[in-house]
Design a protein around this motif. Sequence first.
Motif, PDB file in Angstrom:
ATOM      1  N   TYR A 194      28.101  10.696  32.334  1.00  0.00           N
ATOM      2  CA  TYR A 194      27.443  11.354  33.456  1.00  0.00           C
ATOM      3  C   TYR A 194      27.487  10.522  34.733  1.00  0.00           C
ATOM      4  CZ  TYR A 194      25.725  13.558  29.230  1.00  0.00           C
ATOM      5  OH  TYR A 194      25.651  14.147  27.993  1.00  0.00           O
ATOM      6  N   ARG A 195      27.935   9.289  34.631  1.00  0.00           N
ATOM      7  CA  ARG A 195      28.112   8.395  35.778  1.00  0.00           C
ATOM      8  C   ARG A 195      26.815   8.257  36.580  1.00  0.00           C
ATOM      9  NH1 ARG A 195      34.187  10.207  37.910  1.00  0.00           N
ATOM     10  NH2 ARG A 195      35.228   9.890  35.883  1.00  0.00           N
ATOM     11  N   LEU A 196      25.732   8.093  35.861  1.00  0.00           N
ATOM     12  CA  LEU A 196      24.426   7.956  36.490  1.00  0.00           C
ATOM     13  C   LEU A 196      24.009   6.504  36.679  1.00  0.00           C
ATOM     14  CD1 LEU A 196      22.477  10.697  34.457  1.00  0.00           C
ATOM     15  CD2 LEU A 196      23.377  10.899  36.786  1.00  0.00           C
ATOM     16  N   GLY A 197      24.635   5.602  35.948  1.00  0.00           N
ATOM     17  CA  GLY A 197      24.185   4.219  35.932  1.00  0.00           C
ATOM     18  C   GLY A 197      23.124   4.030  34.869  1.00  0.00           C
ATOM     19  N   TYR A 198      22.962   2.794  34.406  1.00  0.00           N
ATOM     20  CA  TYR A 198      22.057   2.530  33.280  1.00  0.00           C
ATOM     21  C   TYR A 198      20.611   2.889  33.609  1.00  0.00           C
ATOM     22  CZ  TYR A 198      25.915   0.070  31.056  1.00  0.00           C
ATOM     23  OH  TYR A 198      27.128  -0.240  30.484  1.00  0.00           O
ATOM     24  N   GLU A 199      20.181   2.588  34.818  1.00  0.00           N
ATOM     25  CA  GLU A 199      18.788   2.856  35.181  1.00  0.00           C
ATOM     26  C   GLU A 199      18.494   4.345  35.130  1.00  0.00           C
ATOM     27  OE1 GLU A 199      15.750   2.198  38.979  1.00  0.00           O
ATOM     28  OE2 GLU A 199      17.520   0.918  38.764  1.00  0.00           O
ATOM     29  N   GLU A 200      19.398   5.162  35.659  1.00  0.00           N
ATOM     30  CA  GLU A 200      19.186   6.609  35.659  1.00  0.00           C
ATOM     31  C   GLU A 200      19.349   7.201  34.261  1.00  0.00           C
ATOM     32  OE1 GLU A 200      18.000   8.586  38.054  1.00  0.00           O
ATOM     33  OE2 GLU A 200      17.710   6.712  39.158  1.00  0.00           O
ATOM     34  N   LEU A 211      10.272  15.421  25.786  1.00  0.00           N
ATOM     35  CA  LEU A 211      10.508  16.788  25.317  1.00  0.00           C
ATOM     36  C   LEU A 211      10.896  16.844  23.846  1.00  0.00           C
ATOM     37  CD1 LEU A 211      12.590  18.089  28.383  1.00  0.00           C
ATOM     38  CD2 LEU A 211      10.153  18.441  27.943  1.00  0.00           C
ATOM     39  N   GLY A 212      10.988  15.660  23.204  1.00  0.00           N
ATOM     40  CA  GLY A 212      11.286  15.635  21.775  1.00  0.00           C
ATOM     41  C   GLY A 212      12.579  14.955  21.386  1.00  0.00           C
ATOM     42  N   LEU A 213      13.268  14.306  22.325  1.00  0.00           N
ATOM     43  CA  LEU A 213      14.523  13.615  21.993  1.00  0.00           C
ATOM     44  C   LEU A 213      14.280  12.540  20.946  1.00  0.00           C
ATOM     45  CD1 LEU A 213      17.562  13.534  23.021  1.00  0.00           C
ATOM     46  CD2 LEU A 213      16.865  11.483  24.277  1.00  0.00           C
ATOM     47  N   ARG A 214      15.191  12.444  19.959  1.00  0.00           N
ATOM     48  CA  ARG A 214      15.057  11.457  18.878  1.00  0.00           C
ATOM     49  C   ARG A 214      16.192  10.434  18.874  1.00  0.00           C
ATOM     50  NH1 ARG A 214      10.032  12.159  16.687  1.00  0.00           N
ATOM     51  NH2 ARG A 214      10.771  10.983  14.882  1.00  0.00           N
ATOM     52  N   GLY A 215      17.339  10.765  19.491  1.00  0.00           N
ATOM     53  CA  GLY A 215      18.484   9.871  19.367  1.00  0.00           C
ATOM     54  C   GLY A 215      19.282   9.722  20.649  1.00  0.00           C
ATOM     55  N   LEU A 216      20.108   8.687  20.690  1.00  0.00           N
ATOM     56  CA  LEU A 216      20.995   8.381  21.807  1.00  0.00           C
ATOM     57  C   LEU A 216      22.379   8.095  21.244  1.00  0.00           C
ATOM     58  CD1 LEU A 216      20.861   7.838  24.951  1.00  0.00           C
ATOM     59  CD2 LEU A 216      20.660   5.412  24.360  1.00  0.00           C
ATOM     60  N   GLU A 217      23.380   8.761  21.762  1.00  0.00           N
ATOM     61  CA  GLU A 217      24.746   8.542  21.269  1.00  0.00           C
ATOM     62  C   GLU A 217      25.281   7.237  21.859  1.00  0.00           C
ATOM     63  OE1 GLU A 217      28.427  11.344  20.037  1.00  0.00           O
ATOM     64  OE2 GLU A 217      27.867  11.455  22.155  1.00  0.00           O
ATOM     65  N   VAL A 218      25.045   6.175  21.138  1.00  0.00           N
ATOM     66  CA  VAL A 218      25.427   4.831  21.567  1.00  0.00           C
ATOM     67  C   VAL A 218      26.932   4.625  21.451  1.00  0.00           C
ATOM     68  CG1 VAL A 218      25.226   2.380  20.961  1.00  0.00           C
ATOM     69  CG2 VAL A 218      23.174   3.830  21.068  1.00  0.00           C
ATOM     70  N   GLN A 232      22.688   0.331  22.978  1.00  0.00           N
ATOM     71  CA  GLN A 232      21.972  -0.045  21.760  1.00  0.00           C
ATOM     72  C   GLN A 232      20.627  -0.681  22.113  1.00  0.00           C
ATOM     73  OE1 GLN A 232      22.772   0.259  18.369  1.00  0.00           O
ATOM     74  NE2 GLN A 232      20.740  -0.583  17.975  1.00  0.00           N
ATOM     75  N   VAL A 233      20.639  -1.562  23.093  1.00  0.00           N
ATOM     76  CA  VAL A 233      19.401  -2.187  23.558  1.00  0.00           C
ATOM     77  C   VAL A 233      18.465  -1.138  24.144  1.00  0.00           C
ATOM     78  CG1 VAL A 233      18.421  -3.810  25.227  1.00  0.00           C
ATOM     79  CG2 VAL A 233      20.486  -4.431  23.950  1.00  0.00           C
ATOM     80  N   ALA A 235      18.343   2.088  23.468  1.00  0.00           N
ATOM     81  CA  ALA A 235      17.813   2.942  22.407  1.00  0.00           C
ATOM     82  C   ALA A 235      16.632   2.255  21.717  1.00  0.00           C
ATOM     83  CB  ALA A 235      18.905   3.271  21.400  1.00  0.00           C
ATOM     84  N   LYS A 236      16.783   0.990  21.409  1.00  0.00           N
ATOM     85  CA  LYS A 236      15.699   0.251  20.744  1.00  0.00           C
ATOM     86  C   LYS A 236      14.473   0.186  21.640  1.00  0.00           C
ATOM     87  CE  LYS A 236      14.708  -4.075  18.315  1.00  0.00           C
ATOM     88  NZ  LYS A 236      15.279  -5.386  17.864  1.00  0.00           N
ATOM     89  N   LYS A 237      14.667  -0.074  22.925  1.00  0.00           N
ATOM     90  CA  LYS A 237      13.566  -0.154  23.880  1.00  0.00           C
ATOM     91  C   LYS A 237      12.791   1.154  23.959  1.00  0.00           C
ATOM     92  CE  LYS A 237      12.748  -0.757  28.861  1.00  0.00           C
ATOM     93  NZ  LYS A 237      13.421  -1.023  30.165  1.00  0.00           N
ATOM     94  N   LEU A 238      13.511   2.278  23.904  1.00  0.00           N
ATOM     95  CA  LEU A 238      12.883   3.586  24.070  1.00  0.00           C
ATOM     96  C   LEU A 238      12.427   4.217  22.756  1.00  0.00           C
ATOM     97  CD1 LEU A 238      15.281   5.158  26.737  1.00  0.00           C
ATOM     98  CD2 LEU A 238      13.180   3.867  27.092  1.00  0.00           C
ATOM     99  N   GLY A 239      12.690   3.531  21.654  1.00  0.00           N
ATOM    100  CA  GLY A 239      12.304   4.089  20.363  1.00  0.00           C
ATOM    101  C   GLY A 239      13.175   5.243  19.925  1.00  0.00           C
ATOM    102  N   LEU A 240      14.438   5.229  20.357  1.00  0.00           N
ATOM    103  CA  LEU A 240      15.400   6.253  19.954  1.00  0.00           C
ATOM    104  C   LEU A 240      16.380   5.658  18.955  1.00  0.00           C
ATOM    105  CD1 LEU A 240      16.193   7.714  23.502  1.00  0.00           C
ATOM    106  CD2 LEU A 240      14.662   8.701  21.782  1.00  0.00           C
ATOM    107  N   LEU A 241      16.875   6.492  18.062  1.00  0.00           N
ATOM    108  CA  LEU A 241      17.841   6.006  17.079  1.00  0.00           C
ATOM    109  C   LEU A 241      19.262   6.146  17.618  1.00  0.00           C
ATOM    110  CD1 LEU A 241      16.481   7.337  13.677  1.00  0.00           C
ATOM    111  CD2 LEU A 241      16.449   4.993  14.541  1.00  0.00           C
ATOM    112  N   PRO A 242      20.117   5.155  17.362  1.00  0.00           N
ATOM    113  CA  PRO A 242      21.511   5.257  17.804  1.00  0.00           C
ATOM    114  C   PRO A 242      22.301   6.220  16.925  1.00  0.00           C
ATOM    115  CG  PRO A 242      21.182   3.238  16.569  1.00  0.00           C
ATOM    116  CD  PRO A 242      19.826   3.868  16.712  1.00  0.00           C
ATOM    117  N   SER A 243      23.183   6.950  17.564  1.00  0.00           N
ATOM    118  CA  SER A 243      24.129   7.804  16.849  1.00  0.00           C
ATOM    119  C   SER A 243      25.517   7.512  17.381  1.00  0.00           C
ATOM    120  CB  SER A 243      23.766   9.287  17.041  1.00  0.00           C
ATOM    121  OG  SER A 243      24.649  10.112  16.295  1.00  0.00           O
TER     122      SER A 243
END
Length: 287
Positions: A194-200, A211-218, A232-233, A235-243
């Motif tokens: 999406y070319r948003l940058g890491y912060e965005e 809204l219910g997100l559980r994972g991040l496609e790492v 990966q970092v 995802a861990k910070k936000l409590g999301l699981l890597p996929s």
Amino acid sequence: MNFVDLHTHSTASDGTLSPEEVAARASLLGLKAIALTDHDTVDGITRAKKAAAACSLELIPGMELSCIYQGTEIHILGFFADEESPKLKEGLNNFCSIRRRRNDAMLRRFQEDGFDITMEDLRHDNPDTVVTRAHFARVLTEKGYVPSPAKAFEKYLQYGGPYCTRKETVTPQQVMELMTSCRIWPCLAHPMQYRLGYEEVEKLALYLRELGLRGLEVYHSSHHQPQSARLQVMAKKLGLLPSGGSDFHGGNKPDIELGKGRGGLRVSYALLEDIKEDYSRSLGAVP
């Protein structure tokens, strides 16, 4: 170690292999499990399940839905879908109707400018396929208007261009509501595209988590190793699981192989085990 691919497409949307062929190829390549995640549809799931069972492959029924976040189209993967759910089918039909209207407008613009393209060309003898920009890219290449699908995207299929109008807006809230209400495990797909940058991207993931997100496609074919490490970092910070997954489309993305991406992708089965455990725990919290 056992490997998986949690992002694949078949002829039910914009892949070139049938659901059966995707399952057979995954088995041939030694994968332990795959998720079939066609765009806006679960129509290929039943066929993929039967083929997977025949070759002892674990099949995760899924989908990939598009929506607009602050003017940017984003994609959300959903795992563990019940392909027979009337509520899910109704929701997906609504999303497909929006996609069909966009496709009709695109086709009309190409035809008005003299391009010899028909809806039959786009469907390619598969009347039930969910037509996407990849179908337009294939036809433009086959008919000699461009030398490759990649060039078709660059020249004609950029969002907001003269031929590729943006779809009517589907919001993240609509996508997440459909997934969570249908007991589907949602995961933000290929966040670096999406070319948003890491912060965005982090802001986006936080918003979706509410809204219910559980994972991040790492891990994804478009991510290089440092990007995956940072995700990966995150995802861990936000409590999301890597996929992770290749985003396999067969001949429509010929440089991407199942389970391997562009050569260096390897997604451990351990990620899927964590996702399944989280999904089981989350069921009690889902309406």
